[in-house]
Every structure is written in structure tokens, then in C-alpha cells.
Design an enzyme around this catalytic site. Structure first.
Site, PDB file in Angstrom:
ATOM      1  N   GLY A  64       0.872  -1.171   0.000  1.00 24.66           N
ATOM      2  CA  GLY A  64       0.000   0.000   0.000  1.00 24.66           C
ATOM      3  C   GLY A  64       0.901   1.210   0.000  1.00 24.66           C
ATOM      4  N   GLU A  65       0.663   2.092   0.936  1.00 20.71           N
ATOM      5  CA  GLU A  65       1.505   3.290   1.045  1.00 20.71           C
ATOM      6  C   GLU A  65       2.099   3.267   2.449  1.00 20.71           C
ATOM      7  OE1 GLU A  65       3.527   6.279   0.057  1.00 20.71           O
ATOM      8  OE2 GLU A  65       2.212   6.737   1.739  1.00 20.71           O
ATOM      9  N   SER A  66       3.414   3.103   2.521  1.00 20.46           N
ATOM     10  CA  SER A  66       4.013   2.836   3.843  1.00 20.46           C
ATOM     11  C   SER A  66       3.790   3.970   4.843  1.00 20.46           C
ATOM     12  CB  SER A  66       5.499   2.510   3.705  1.00 20.46           C
ATOM     13  OG  SER A  66       6.174   3.536   3.028  1.00 20.46           O
ATOM     14  N   CYS A  96       6.110  -5.454   0.458  1.00 22.75           N
ATOM     15  CA  CYS A  96       6.199  -4.152  -0.213  1.00 22.75           C
ATOM     16  C   CYS A  96       6.184  -3.011   0.817  1.00 22.75           C
ATOM     17  CB  CYS A  96       5.102  -4.043  -1.272  1.00 22.75           C
ATOM     18  SG  CYS A  96       5.583  -2.905  -2.581  1.00 22.75           S
ATOM     19  N   ARG A 127      12.905   3.008  -0.750  1.00 27.75           N
ATOM     20  CA  ARG A 127      11.441   2.939  -0.901  1.00 27.75           C
ATOM     21  C   ARG A 127      10.945   2.704  -2.317  1.00 27.75           C
ATOM     22  NH1 ARG A 127       7.690   7.407   1.745  1.00 27.75           N
ATOM     23  NH2 ARG A 127       6.185   6.259   0.498  1.00 27.75           N
ATOM     24  N   ILE A 154       5.338  -3.829  -7.586  1.00 29.72           N
ATOM     25  CA  ILE A 154       4.594  -2.589  -7.852  1.00 29.72           C
ATOM     26  C   ILE A 154       5.227  -1.464  -7.025  1.00 29.72           C
ATOM     27  CG2 ILE A 154       2.338  -1.446  -7.774  1.00 29.72           C
ATOM     28  CD1 ILE A 154       1.104  -4.328  -7.704  1.00 29.72           C
ATOM     29  N   ARG A 155       5.799  -0.495  -7.689  1.00 29.04           N
ATOM     30  CA  ARG A 155       6.534   0.590  -7.008  1.00 29.04           C
ATOM     31  C   ARG A 155       7.365   0.000  -5.864  1.00 29.04           C
ATOM     32  NH1 ARG A 155       3.332   3.406  -4.269  1.00 29.04           N
ATOM     33  NH2 ARG A 155       1.420   2.326  -4.771  1.00 29.04           N
ATOM     34  N   HIS A 190       4.666  -8.765  -4.250  1.00 26.60           N
ATOM     35  CA  HIS A 190       3.303  -9.016  -3.748  1.00 26.60           C
ATOM     36  C   HIS A 190       2.883 -10.477  -3.923  1.00 26.60           C
ATOM     37  CE1 HIS A 190       1.806  -4.816  -3.150  1.00 26.60           C
ATOM     38  NE2 HIS A 190       2.865  -4.563  -3.910  1.00 26.60           N
ATOM     39  N   GLU A 192       0.499 -11.976  -2.657  1.00 27.22           N
ATOM     40  CA  GLU A 192      -0.970 -12.119  -2.624  1.00 27.22           C
ATOM     41  C   GLU A 192      -1.588 -11.872  -3.997  1.00 27.22           C
ATOM     42  OE1 GLU A 192       0.694  -9.535  -1.827  1.00 27.22           O
ATOM     43  OE2 GLU A 192      -0.440  -7.701  -2.195  1.00 27.22           O
TER      44      GLU A 192
HETATM   45  N1  GLN Z   1       6.945   2.194  -2.486  1.00 22.71           N
HETATM   46  C1  GLN Z   1       5.688   2.199  -1.776  1.00 22.71           C
HETATM   47  C2  GLN Z   1       5.793   2.929  -0.428  1.00 22.71           C
HETATM   48  O1  GLN Z   1       6.703   3.600  -0.175  1.00 22.71           O
HETATM   49  C3  GLN Z   1       5.212   0.780  -1.552  1.00 22.71           C
HETATM   50  C4  GLN Z   1       4.527   0.295  -2.772  1.00 22.71           C
HETATM   51  C5  GLN Z   1       3.639  -0.913  -2.566  1.00 22.71           C
HETATM   52  O2  GLN Z   1       3.385  -1.344  -1.441  1.00 22.71           O
HETATM   53  N2  GLN Z   1       3.111  -1.441  -3.641  1.00 22.71           N
HETATM   54  O3  GLN Z   1       4.927   2.872   0.372  1.00 22.71           O
END
Ligand code: GLN
Length: 214
Positions: A64-66, A96, A127, A154-155, A190, A192
Site C-alpha cells: 500500500g503506502e508505507s 512491499c 522505498r 509494484i513501485r 506481492h 498475494e
Molecule cells: N513504495 C511504496 C511505499 O513507499 C510501496 C509500494 C507498494 O506497497 N506497492 O509505500
């Protein structure tokens, strides 16, 4: 321990997926399937409150978004208690954004935001290690203890540095993308978002081991 009570293995596993933001329901479905494939009794639930940590045998911190997940954990007074449980042996799997939260350091990128990290893995993470050109991609990994595994990134963060008891389980393009320190697993990708339950099965076995032996 923050909690005086630990659920016994005979009562079944209680695995919580931190459900404040991010990819929660997919983890719940995978962990439920993994428990049943392993023949382990138990349940998997959305973990949203501090009291739910009192009776738990494993925690998954999703992607998600840390910064958002970490802020919400603090708001709910769950950040410190969860970190403490991780330090005293509770199996925790961070994927992630979850990997970032359980790390010791996020380098300059995280330091300047003042965001606290749990320090459960002796790693420094980057990150957004793969940059804009590779926001998301999929790759075959050789994952120790599991075998060839299809990673969905993903990112994604990556581990830049590692020390102490933490060891690498997989690399991609010369970067560390999966690590373990005893009861704590950190994945840059990921699991999941595939239909391969092997990582969740491994985690369920860690939870069972914890419930039996502590
Ligand atoms: N890079 C993201 C972050 O800093 C994490 C991306 C993800 O969980 N898919 O939160």
C-alpha cells in the site's frame, strides 16, 4: 511481551492482516487457502485494533503506502505493540510497503519525513528502488526455501544494506528483494497477487511453530 496471553496451537491459528490501507483482502484469501492446504486449524482476519493483538499467532503487513499505513498504526496505538510482539517472536510478514515499515532504515528518503520504522529487520531499504521506468513489473525469482517464484513488483522497494542476523532469500537484478530474520519475513513484491500459495504456506508453518514452541 505486551500481552500476557498467547493463544495455544490447539485453539487454532489467528492470523491478522493489518487492514488499515492497502492490499488486504487478497492476503486474507491467500492465507486462508494456505492454512487449509497445510491442514492447520485457524482463521485469518482484518486486524484493525490494538486489542486484537492480544490473541494472535501471526501478522501480515500488506503493501500500500508505507507512510499512510504507519500513520494509521500509530493513531491506533498499534505501532509500538506490534513492533514489540515482533521482537519477542511473533511471526510477521511484511510485503512491499509492509517490508518498509518493519525495516531498520529507509535511508535519506524516509529519514527526512521523520516516519518511524519498526527495526525488526536489520536492513536499509530504498522505498522506490526501481524508479519510474519500472513502476511495476513481473520477474521469476529463485526464492530460498520455496524455489522458482513469480514475483509481482509494484513501485517496489529493495534492500540496499543488510547486517546482523538478517539474510537474503532472493535477489533480482543484483538487488535483494526478500529477506528473513528469524520470525520476520520481508518481501519487496506481492505474493498475494499470484495464485501461488507457497509463501503464505511457509508463513503459516512459521505461525504454527510459534504457537507450539513460542
Ligand atoms: N513504495 C511504496 C511505499 O513507499 C510501496 C509500494 C507498494 O506497497 N506497492 O509505500
Amino acid at each position: 511481551m505486551t500481552s500476557g496471553f498467547r493463544r495455544g496451537a490447539s485453539e487454532g491459528m489467528r492470523i491478522g492482516v493489518v487492514g488499515l490501507q492497502g492490499a488486504v483482502s487478497e492476503h486474507i484469501a491467500m492465507a486462508e487457502q494456505a492454512l487449509s492446504e497445510e491442514g492447520i486449524e485457524g482463521e485469518v482476519f482484518w486486524l484493525r485494533t490494538r486489542v486484537e493483538l492480544d490473541d494472535i499467532t501471526g501478522v501480515i503487513l500488506p503493501g500500500g503506502e508505507s507512510t499512510t499505513i504507519s500513520d494509521l498504526l500509530q493513531e491506533r496505538d498499534m505501532f509500538g505493540p506490534l513492533a514489540e510482539l515482533g521482537r519477542t517472536g511473533l511471526p510477521i510478514m511484511g510485503t512491499c510497503a509492509g517490508l518498509i515499515i518493519i525495516s531498520a532504515s529507509g535511508g535519506e528518503q524516509v529519514a527526512h519525513t521523520g516516519q518511524p520504522l519498526m527495526g525488526l529487520l536489520e536492513v536499509e531499504v530504498n522505498r522506490n528502488a526501481f524508479g519510474r521506468q519500472r513502476e511495476s513489473f513481473e520477474a521469476e525469482l529463485e526464492l530460498e526455501g520455496v524455489g522458482t517464484y513469480h514475483g509481482v513488483f509494484i513501485r517496489a522497494p529493495a534492500v540496499e544494506r543488510m547486517w546482523g542476523d538478517t539474510r537474503s532469500l532472493a535477489t533480482f537484478d543484483g538487488r535483494i528483494v526478500a529477506v528473513q530474520r528469524k520470525n520476520v519475513l520481508g518481501l519487496a513484491f506481492h505474493p498475494e497477487l499470484t495464485d501461488d500459495t507457497r509463501i503464505h504456506r511457509l508463513f503459516c508453518r512459521m505461525c504454527k511453530e510459534y504457537a507450539f514452541n513460542g
